[in-house]
Design a protein around this motif. Structure first.
Motif, PDB file in Angstrom:
ATOM      1  N   MET A   1      -4.270  19.240   0.898  1.00 22.01           N
ATOM      2  CA  MET A   1      -5.330  18.232   0.908  1.00 22.01           C
ATOM      3  C   MET A   1      -6.273  18.401  -0.278  1.00 22.01           C
ATOM      4  O   MET A   1      -6.700  17.430  -0.895  1.00 22.01           O
ATOM      5  N   PHE A   2      -6.588  19.652  -0.609  1.00 16.93           N
ATOM      6  CA  PHE A   2      -7.460  19.904  -1.760  1.00 16.93           C
ATOM      7  C   PHE A   2      -6.827  19.392  -3.046  1.00 16.93           C
ATOM      8  O   PHE A   2      -7.497  18.743  -3.873  1.00 16.93           O
ATOM      9  N   VAL A   3      -5.525  19.639  -3.216  1.00 19.53           N
ATOM     10  CA  VAL A   3      -4.833  19.179  -4.421  1.00 19.53           C
ATOM     11  C   VAL A   3      -4.783  17.654  -4.475  1.00 19.53           C
ATOM     12  O   VAL A   3      -5.015  17.037  -5.523  1.00 19.53           O
TER      13      VAL A   3
ATOM     14  N   MET B   1       0.824  -1.205   0.000  1.00 18.19           N
ATOM     15  CA  MET B   1       0.000   0.000   0.000  1.00 18.19           C
ATOM     16  C   MET B   1       0.856   1.252   0.000  1.00 18.19           C
ATOM     17  O   MET B   1       1.895   1.317   0.668  1.00 18.19           O
ATOM     18  N   GLU B   2       0.393   2.247  -0.741  1.00 18.68           N
ATOM     19  CA  GLU B   2       1.039   3.555  -0.779  1.00 18.68           C
ATOM     20  C   GLU B   2       0.329   4.454   0.225  1.00 18.68           C
ATOM     21  O   GLU B   2      -0.835   4.798   0.045  1.00 18.68           O
ATOM     22  N   LEU B   3       1.050   4.846   1.286  1.00 22.51           N
ATOM     23  CA  LEU B   3       0.426   5.564   2.402  1.00 22.51           C
ATOM     24  C   LEU B   3       0.967   6.975   2.573  1.00 22.51           C
ATOM     25  O   LEU B   3       0.826   7.567   3.648  1.00 22.51           O
ATOM     26  N   PHE B   4       1.548   7.539   1.536  1.00 30.60           N
ATOM     27  CA  PHE B   4       2.074   8.898   1.639  1.00 30.60           C
ATOM     28  C   PHE B   4       0.955   9.891   1.962  1.00 30.60           C
ATOM     29  O   PHE B   4       1.176  10.853   2.705  1.00 30.60           O
ATOM     30  N   ASP B   5      -0.241   9.681   1.395  1.00 35.35           N
ATOM     31  CA  ASP B   5      -1.344  10.624   1.558  1.00 35.35           C
ATOM     32  C   ASP B   5      -2.322  10.214   2.649  1.00 35.35           C
ATOM     33  O   ASP B   5      -3.423  10.770   2.731  1.00 35.35           O
ATOM     34  N   PHE B   6      -1.985   9.222   3.459  1.00 31.72           N
ATOM     35  CA  PHE B   6      -2.876   8.775   4.528  1.00 31.72           C
ATOM     36  C   PHE B   6      -3.244   9.942   5.437  1.00 31.72           C
ATOM     37  O   PHE B   6      -2.369  10.725   5.837  1.00 31.72           O
ATOM     38  N   PRO B   7      -4.543  10.160   5.789  1.00 35.41           N
ATOM     39  CA  PRO B   7      -5.711   9.311   5.498  1.00 35.41           C
ATOM     40  C   PRO B   7      -6.512   9.756   4.274  1.00 35.41           C
ATOM     41  O   PRO B   7      -7.694   9.422   4.175  1.00 35.41           O
ATOM     42  N   PHE B   8      -5.898  10.490   3.374  1.00 36.07           N
ATOM     43  CA  PHE B   8      -6.581  10.923   2.152  1.00 36.07           C
ATOM     44  C   PHE B   8      -6.143  10.070   0.965  1.00 36.07           C
ATOM     45  O   PHE B   8      -6.095  10.542  -0.168  1.00 36.07           O
ATOM     46  N   ASP B   9      -5.812   8.809   1.252  1.00 37.75           N
ATOM     47  CA  ASP B   9      -5.228   7.950   0.233  1.00 37.75           C
ATOM     48  C   ASP B   9      -6.288   7.090  -0.449  1.00 37.75           C
ATOM     49  O   ASP B   9      -7.384   6.889   0.064  1.00 37.75           O
ATOM     50  N   ASN B  10      -5.941   6.622  -1.624  1.00 38.22           N
ATOM     51  CA  ASN B  10      -6.708   5.575  -2.309  1.00 38.22           C
ATOM     52  C   ASN B  10      -5.746   4.441  -2.636  1.00 38.22           C
ATOM     53  O   ASN B  10      -4.549   4.666  -2.815  1.00 38.22           O
TER      54      ASN B  10
ATOM     55  N   SER C   1      -6.577  15.413  -7.308  1.00 39.94           N
ATOM     56  CA  SER C   1      -5.773  14.526  -8.150  1.00 39.94           C
ATOM     57  C   SER C   1      -6.268  13.090  -8.066  1.00 39.94           C
ATOM     58  O   SER C   1      -6.352  12.385  -9.078  1.00 39.94           O
ATOM     59  N   THR C   2      -6.619  12.644  -6.854  1.00 42.07           N
ATOM     60  CA  THR C   2      -7.128  11.284  -6.680  1.00 42.07           C
ATOM     61  C   THR C   2      -8.435  11.087  -7.423  1.00 42.07           C
ATOM     62  O   THR C   2      -8.631  10.085  -8.121  1.00 42.07           O
ATOM     63  N   ASN C   3      -9.344  12.041  -7.282  1.00 40.28           N
ATOM     64  CA  ASN C   3     -10.635  11.921  -7.973  1.00 40.28           C
ATOM     65  C   ASN C   3     -10.470  11.917  -9.488  1.00 40.28           C
ATOM     66  O   ASN C   3     -11.196  11.210 -10.194  1.00 40.28           O
TER      67      ASN C   3
END
Length: 441
Positions: free
Chosen positions: A340-342, A139-148, A346-348
């Motif tokens: 967080m907005f960026v 799992m890639e957790l760099f953006d946790f808790p905004f991760d997918n 990007s995820t969406n």
């Protein structure tokens, strides 16, 4: 009496023969895998359906799934066979498909079927698999808790790429059920399933060969509410309470430091809570960075409390310090908000692109089925082009990204159309499914 004696002697002889056979056998569970007598490279079509996606364990980096998998391949050696009961499947060639990233397999049911084309006696073998297993996922957790996360089930053939290649069955859609997802309280499961072939890297194999892989990927996005309200928001309140130290007179540094350091120890306790929600990783997640910045701010507050007791104009020093520290808090949260907005945007965007790719492929498959009523297609590049058009999607023809010599690939394709010598067992020309004929799964 004589007849009974003869029966006893025969029984003893049979028992002796069984013992001799047992001694000659090297292993009771030894399996010999036969190569194809015609030496051809076999294209195996894969269709996947995830029936249920189970628990996703972030700490162990594992997930469980209940999956139905089907593999189709042409088998000239079974020419003339019409029913699966006529075939000894233990003695037949098969693609030797294994679960490459499975940690444990709780259930694996395998069935074989024969599918015949009208007007042709060379069958297609369908191997159906119902699997319930636990799979490993880095799992890639760099953006946790905004991760997918991409949850991938990897299939691999134990035959090297010179003998077997994987491809998607372009006659039927891959599906995933979102209504049976058990982790819906923590994750959002998307309704697309992306399936693409690849091959192993050289360092993934203990031999000099490379092996075909087939990646079945589902996407999930973490629901951030629990971590935002129970960790980030609490950390913000603890950090904000550090400003209450200014209510203590500057000439009482022990009381001031007591307030600040008590709040700092509370932040340290919350840091351990965050650590328990993550595996042992060598990098900082987004939540780690926020918690550490809150703790650094509290350390700055402790330094200010100590200096306020030794400066000459403590009141002015407190006023300036409060303004500077408040500005740091505001600027830091502004940066985090933009970041967080960026990240979320990007995820969406990536997930919308995956949805678009999946829906376009499904529309092409639906149009093809309405036109031909064919549910098995993709044994040749021409069949793929008839469904998706001349521009093949990523993963259908990936010889360049696989690192395969293009000239070698061309030679294999050309040679596969040449009728092998008739004296080879099971040697018959490749039979391509006609658009007017129907395969039914």
């Amino acid at each position: 009496m004589e007849s009974q004696l003869v029966v006893d002697r025969l029984t003893e002889a049979v028992e002796v023969l069984r013992q001799v056979e047992s001694n000659l056998r090297t292993s009771s569970d030894e399996v010999w895998h036969k190569r194809r007598p015609d030496g051809r490279k076999v294209r195996v079509l894969i269709r996947a359906s995830i029936i249920s996606l189970g628990e996703i364990d972030t700490v162990k980096q594992e997930f469980s799934a209940d999956v139905w998998l089907a593999a189709w391949y042409k088998e000239p050696l079974l020419k003339g066979k019409k029913h699966r009961e006529e075939v000894d499947w233990d003695d037949q060639w098969h693609p030797r498909i294994v679960l490459f990233n499975a940690v444990s397999v709780d259930k694996h049911e395998k069935k074989h079927h024969l599918i015949l084309e009208e007007g042709d006696d060379v069958p297609i073998v369908q191997q159906s698999n119902r699997i319930r297993a636990t799979f490993k996922e880095q799992m890639e957790l760099f953006d946790f808790p905004f991760d997918n996360q991409e949850l991938t089930i990897q299939l691999m053939s134990d035959w090297p790429i010179g003998q077997v290649e994987f491809a998607k069955n372009m006659g039927i859609k891959d599906t995933i059920r979102t209504d049976t997802f058990t982790g819906s309280q923590e994750w959002e499961l998307f309704g697309h399933l992306l399936c693409k072939p690849s091959i192993t890297n050289q360092d993934q194999s203990t031999s000099h060969y490379r092996y075909p892989l087939y990646n079945i990927t589902a996407h999930v996005q973490r629901k951030m509410g629990f971590y935002v309200w129970n960790i980030a928001f609490i950390m913000f309140l603890i950090m904000a309470l550090s400003f209450t130290a200014f209510s203590v007179p500057p000439n009482e540094p022990a009381d001031r430091l007591g307030v600040t350091l008590t709040l700092l120890l509370t932040s340290v306790a919350f840091k351990f809570v965050v650590t328990q929600s993550l595996p042992t990783i060598s990098y900082l997640t987004l939540l780690d960075k926020y918690v550490l910045l809150c703790m650094i701010f509290q350390c700055l507050m402790a330094v200010q409390n100590a200096l306020a007791s030794i400066v000459s104009n403590a009141w002015l020093f407190d006023l300036v310090s409060m303004a500077v520290l408040a500005g740091i808090v505001f600027f830091t949260h502004l940066v985090f908000g933009v970041l967080m907005f960026v990240k979320i945007r990007s995820t969406n965007k990536q997930l919308r692109q995956a949805d678009k790719e999946y829906l376009e492929l499904c529309e092409n498959i639906d149009r093809f089925y309405q036109r031909t009523k064919c549910t098995i297609s993709g044994f040749t590049d021409e069949e793929v082009e008839a469904i998706v058009g001349p521009a093949k999607p990523a993963g259908i023809d990936n010889s360049k990204q696989m690192g395969i010599d293009e000239t070698q690939t061309v030679r294999v394709r050309v040679s596969s159309k040449v009728t092998p010598p008739a004296d080879l067992p099971g040697s018959v020309p490749d039979v391509q499914p006609s658009r007017n004929n129907k395969y039914h799964v």
